[in-house]
Design an enzyme around this catalytic site. Structure first.
Site, PDB file in Angstrom:
ATOM      1  N   THR A  16      42.799  44.010  44.624  1.00 26.50           N
ATOM      2  CA  THR A  16      43.757  43.929  45.602  1.00 26.50           C
ATOM      3  C   THR A  16      45.031  43.764  45.332  1.00 26.50           C
ATOM      4  O   THR A  16      46.129  44.330  46.145  1.00 26.50           O
ATOM      5  CB  THR A  16      43.353  42.933  46.738  1.00 26.50           C
ATOM      6  N   THR A  94      39.523  40.112  42.965  1.00 25.62           N
ATOM      7  CA  THR A  94      39.154  38.668  43.232  1.00 25.62           C
ATOM      8  C   THR A  94      37.483  38.749  43.255  1.00 25.62           C
ATOM      9  O   THR A  94      36.875  37.663  43.101  1.00 25.62           O
ATOM     10  CB  THR A  94      39.667  37.868  44.241  1.00 25.62           C
TER      11      THR A  94
END
Length: 352
Positions: A16, A94
């Site tokens: 991300t 993540t």
């Protein structure tokens, strides 16, 4: 006080933190290079830290593999063994940080800290957290206080041990927590402040990791009849995430007993915090019953961490008794039971 390290290597894996809008997909995809990531970090020049960057992969965290991470560990060893880099920052998605950071922790034997970070909000939206997390990670990787701690996860100015950290929320910027211990410290006004540290590091020599075993994770659920355990026949090892302190339905006992006679089967708790017990309950399918039948208790390791440890031990060619000793070292906190020499962790403490 030791002289402050000034050279940090930042390796970008995608995720991300490196995502922008794709031309066709309509959503964001990992496009940004390490150079583009570091260019977006305000205040970096004022730190006086020399940062070198390399784009290692451009993948979402969910697509990283054991081969990727083993190659990354080898690259980190090359850059830190000669003393050329005082610390390493890894940026990635993540989704898998709690697993990849722990794998790096197991495979990294050097003094230079390896700091893993990422972002929950991509660069195209308001409040993107990537630049702040990268800056805090770089400060941590360059700090004498972090030397000897192995792999760390730095997120939202909190410093977590890779061994304990978990992703606990699907969207929150404060998703990373260490349920059993809390964070090791914080980055406060640009300074690393450690409040505590583990007494030792348990690592596996990277050069021994020569296999890619198949290790499964099976989560027990209410009314489970064990049908899905049939898929374990082709595995080299299995982690069972049991209820509570390590319980399974009675109807699973014989299947798990047969598996444990053939491959290492590790018993963890699906709760995500607290230990698997050894001798409190005695009913069929209890923790003591299962461990008498050959299952290996995971101690305080959650199922995801237990799978990473079992995979690494099998990749290193560990025999069943060695695997049992390794998990016992984690379960009891006694480094003398670890199959390889434990590394001391005595960093320079800085209290907030």
């Amino acid at each position: 006080m030791a002289e402050k390290p000034t050279s940090v290597l930042m390796l970008s894996l995608g995720g991300t933190i490196a995502m922008t809008v794709g031309s066709d997909a309509g959503g964001v995809v990992p496009n940004l290079t390490a150079e583009e990531l570091i260019a977006a970090v305000p205040g970096l020049a004022e730190t006086g830290i020399d940062v070198y960057v390399q784009t290692f992969r451009q993948l979402p965290g969910a697509s990283l593999s054991f081969d990727d991470l083993t190659a990354l560990a080898a690259l980190i060893a090359d850059h830190t063994a000669t003393g050329g880099m005082d610390g390493v920052v890894v940026t990635q998605g993540t989704d898998t940080i709690e697993e990849t950071a722990y794998l790096l922790h197991l495979l990294h034997t050097g003094e230079a800290p390896v700091v893993v970070t990422g972002a929950m909000r991509n660069p195209t939206i308001a409040g993107a957290d990537g630049p702040a997390n990268v800056l805090a990670a770089i400060r941590t990787a360059a700090s004498p206080a972090a030397r000897g701690l192995g792999a760390l996860v730095v997120f939202a100015d909190e410093i977590h041990a890779a061994r304990h950290v978990r992703k606990t929320h699907s969207t929150s910027g404060g998703t990373f927590r260490s349920p059993n211990t809390g964070p090791l410290g914080h980055v406060v006004e640009g300074t690393v402040r450690l409040l505590t540290h583990p007494p030792h590091r348990l690592t596996v020599p990277l050069e021994t990791v020569t296999r890619v075993p198949r290790v499964g994770l099976y989560t027990v659920s209410l009314g489970d009849d064990g049908t899905l355990l049939a898929g374990a026949d082709g595995l080299d090892g299995l982690v069972v995430a049991g209820f509570g302190v390590g319980h399974v339905p009675q109807r699973l006992v014989e299947k798990l007993t047969a598996l444990a006679a053939r491959i290492p089967v590790v018993l963890a708790s699906r709760t995500g915090a607290g230990p698997v017990l050894a001798s409190t309950y005695a009913f069929p399918g209890s923790e003591s019953d299962l461990q008498r039948r050959g299952l290996i208790g995971a101690g305080f390791l959650d199922p995801y961490k237990a799978r990473i440890l079992l995979h690494t031990l099998l990749a290193a060619g560990a025999e069943p008794e060695t695997i049992a000793a390794a998990f016992a070292a984690y379960g009891t906190g006694d480094p003398a039971r670890w199959p390889w020499p434990a590394l001391s962790q005595q960093p320079e403490m800085q209290y907030a």
